[in-house]
Design a protein around this motif. Structure first.
Motif, mmCIF file in Angstrom:
data_model
loop_
_atom_site.group_PDB
_atom_site.id
_atom_site.type_symbol
_atom_site.label_atom_id
_atom_site.label_comp_id
_atom_site.label_asym_id
_atom_site.label_seq_id
_atom_site.Cartn_x
_atom_site.Cartn_y
_atom_site.Cartn_z
ATOM 1 N N GLN A 111 -6.223 -2.043 0.531
ATOM 2 C CA GLN A 111 -4.911 -0.637 0.586
ATOM 3 C C GLN A 111 -3.589 -1.786 1.048
ATOM 4 O O GLN A 111 -2.413 -1.076 -0.188
ATOM 5 N N TRP A 112 -3.078 -2.511 2.295
ATOM 6 C CA TRP A 112 -2.228 -2.982 2.031
ATOM 7 C C TRP A 112 -1.768 -3.992 0.808
ATOM 8 O O TRP A 112 -0.452 -3.885 0.368
ATOM 9 N N VAL A 147 -0.641 -1.452 -1.595
ATOM 10 C CA VAL A 147 0.426 -0.473 -1.045
ATOM 11 C C VAL A 147 1.858 -1.490 -1.835
ATOM 12 O O VAL A 147 2.518 -1.522 -2.351
ATOM 13 N N LEU A 148 1.252 -3.365 -1.377
ATOM 14 C CA LEU A 148 2.414 -4.008 -1.790
ATOM 15 C C LEU A 148 3.119 -4.296 -3.534
ATOM 16 O O LEU A 148 4.059 -4.099 -3.841
ATOM 17 N N LEU A 170 4.753 -1.276 -4.354
ATOM 18 C CA LEU A 170 7.096 -1.622 -4.268
ATOM 19 C C LEU A 170 7.330 -2.910 -4.753
ATOM 20 O O LEU A 170 8.376 -1.999 -4.580
ATOM 21 N N ASN A 210 14.435 1.797 0.472
ATOM 22 C CA ASN A 210 13.091 2.382 0.618
ATOM 23 C C ASN A 210 13.101 3.946 1.709
ATOM 24 O O ASN A 210 11.125 4.202 2.427
ATOM 25 N N VAL A 261 2.785 3.387 3.944
ATOM 26 C CA VAL A 261 4.029 2.477 4.245
ATOM 27 C C VAL A 261 4.706 1.990 5.120
ATOM 28 O O VAL A 261 5.478 3.153 5.986
ATOM 29 N N THR A 262 4.864 0.506 5.632
ATOM 30 C CA THR A 262 5.273 0.719 6.614
ATOM 31 C C THR A 262 6.802 -0.688 6.401
ATOM 32 O O THR A 262 6.790 -0.687 5.723
ATOM 33 N N ASP A 276 6.005 -3.956 5.118
ATOM 34 C CA ASP A 276 5.660 -3.715 4.026
ATOM 35 C C ASP A 276 6.988 -4.015 2.679
ATOM 36 O O ASP A 276 6.893 -4.375 1.184
ATOM 37 N N ALA A 312 7.161 -7.377 3.177
ATOM 38 C CA ALA A 312 7.276 -8.340 1.354
ATOM 39 C C ALA A 312 7.357 -8.378 0.528
ATOM 40 O O ALA A 312 7.492 -9.127 0.023
ATOM 41 N N ALA A 313 7.915 -6.413 -0.072
ATOM 42 C CA ALA A 313 7.544 -6.327 -1.356
ATOM 43 C C ALA A 313 9.333 -6.776 -1.490
ATOM 44 O O ALA A 313 9.334 -7.720 -2.794
ATOM 45 N N CYS A 353 10.739 -8.829 12.838
ATOM 46 C CA CYS A 353 9.760 -7.883 13.015
ATOM 47 C C CYS A 353 9.624 -7.545 14.281
ATOM 48 O O CYS A 353 9.049 -6.182 14.021
#
Length: 267
Positions: free
Chosen positions: A17-18, A21-22, A25, A100, A109-110, A113, A116-117, A254
């Motif tokens: 899933q992560w 999502v990445l 994004l 975002n 979506v965090t 995330d 990271a994108a 973070c």
């Protein structure tokens, strides 16, 4: 007759899933930043390339004898590119939440995330710029260099890591203190002068060296120049220092982003 009831279906998190999502994004960032036409991607590469080359040519005409090698354009590019990578990465990561916000309402979506994108997209773009820039300079000027790709790649990665760390902290500070954005812009303007872009650290006065050594970009530019000038062996470079500063900023950023995610999204 089999009367056993069917086993319940597990409804855990979807696999990868992560990663999905990445990727989503990153694709969204590409469409937003570059547009849907090829011209947008080309302009994203041409704009920083043009800026670096124009300044390199201007300095090359004024200062024909570089501190290293025979080409001032190459010497200048090895200093300006790490600074550009750091500046772009820190700026883009600092805007990870604001650009975002619409997606932050989805549970999957965090804020990390989004960071990271930004990291993935800009690292790919900036790495492409580095390859095109140095290939163009070396081929067009017919330069014969002892290229160390590992050191050059280290310079790119270290600059991106420093930008990531500073960007995550600024992402929080910009949300809590909007004025900090203007203050930070003023504070970072002298980086062009105090990062060793157009001079060597060893050629600076000893008193100035004591100040320059605290600038992580000075170390990163030294690493980059090792990749293109085989005879250059700087003794001042400290990998633990650069990694410690970058990692320290990233961990603090973070932590603050996760703790104050709701507040930052609402701003």
């Amino acid at each position: 007759m089999n009367t056993s009831a069917p086993l319940p279906v597990a409804h855990g998190k979807p696999r990868f899933q992560w990663l999905r999502v990445l990727v989503a994004l990153v694709l969204r960032e590409m469409g937003t930043k570059f547009g849907k036409s090829a011209g947008g991607y080309l302009w994203a590469l041409a704009e920083p390339l043009g800026g670096i080359l124009l300044l390199a040519i201007a300095f090359g005409l004024a200062l024909r004898s570089p501190p290293l090698g025979t080409s001032f354009i190459l010497f200048y590019a090895t200093g300006m590119l790490p600074l550009t990578i750091y500046s772009v990465m820190s700026r883009e990561v600092a805007a990870a939440i604001t650009s975002n916000k619409g997606l932050m309402t989805y549970p999957v979506v965090t804020v990390l995330d989004a960071v990271a994108a930004k990291l993935v997209l800009n690292l790919l773009t900036l790495s492409s710029i580095a390859v095109i820039l140095f290939t163009g300079i070396i081929v067009s000027l017919d330069l014969h260099i002892n290229l160390n790709l590992a050191k050059a790649a280290e310079g790119v990665v270290l600059a991106a890591m420093l930008g990531l760390g500073v960007g995550t902290v600024n992402c929080v500070l910009f949300g809590f203190f909007p004025t900090w954005r203007n203050i930070w812009s003023v504070l970072t303007r002298p980086l062009f002068i105090i990062s060793g872009v157009f001079f060597l650290f060893e050629s600076a006065p000893p008193a100035f060296q004591k100040l320059l050594i605290w600038n992580p970009l000075v170390h990163i530019i030294g690493v980059m120049r090792q990749g293109f000038f085989g005879t250059y062996e700087p003794q001042y470079i400290s990998y633990p220092y650069v990694l410690g500063v970058s990692g320290g900023f990233f961990v603090v950023g973070c932590y603050l982003m996760r703790r104050h995610a709701a507040f930052l999204i609402e701003q």
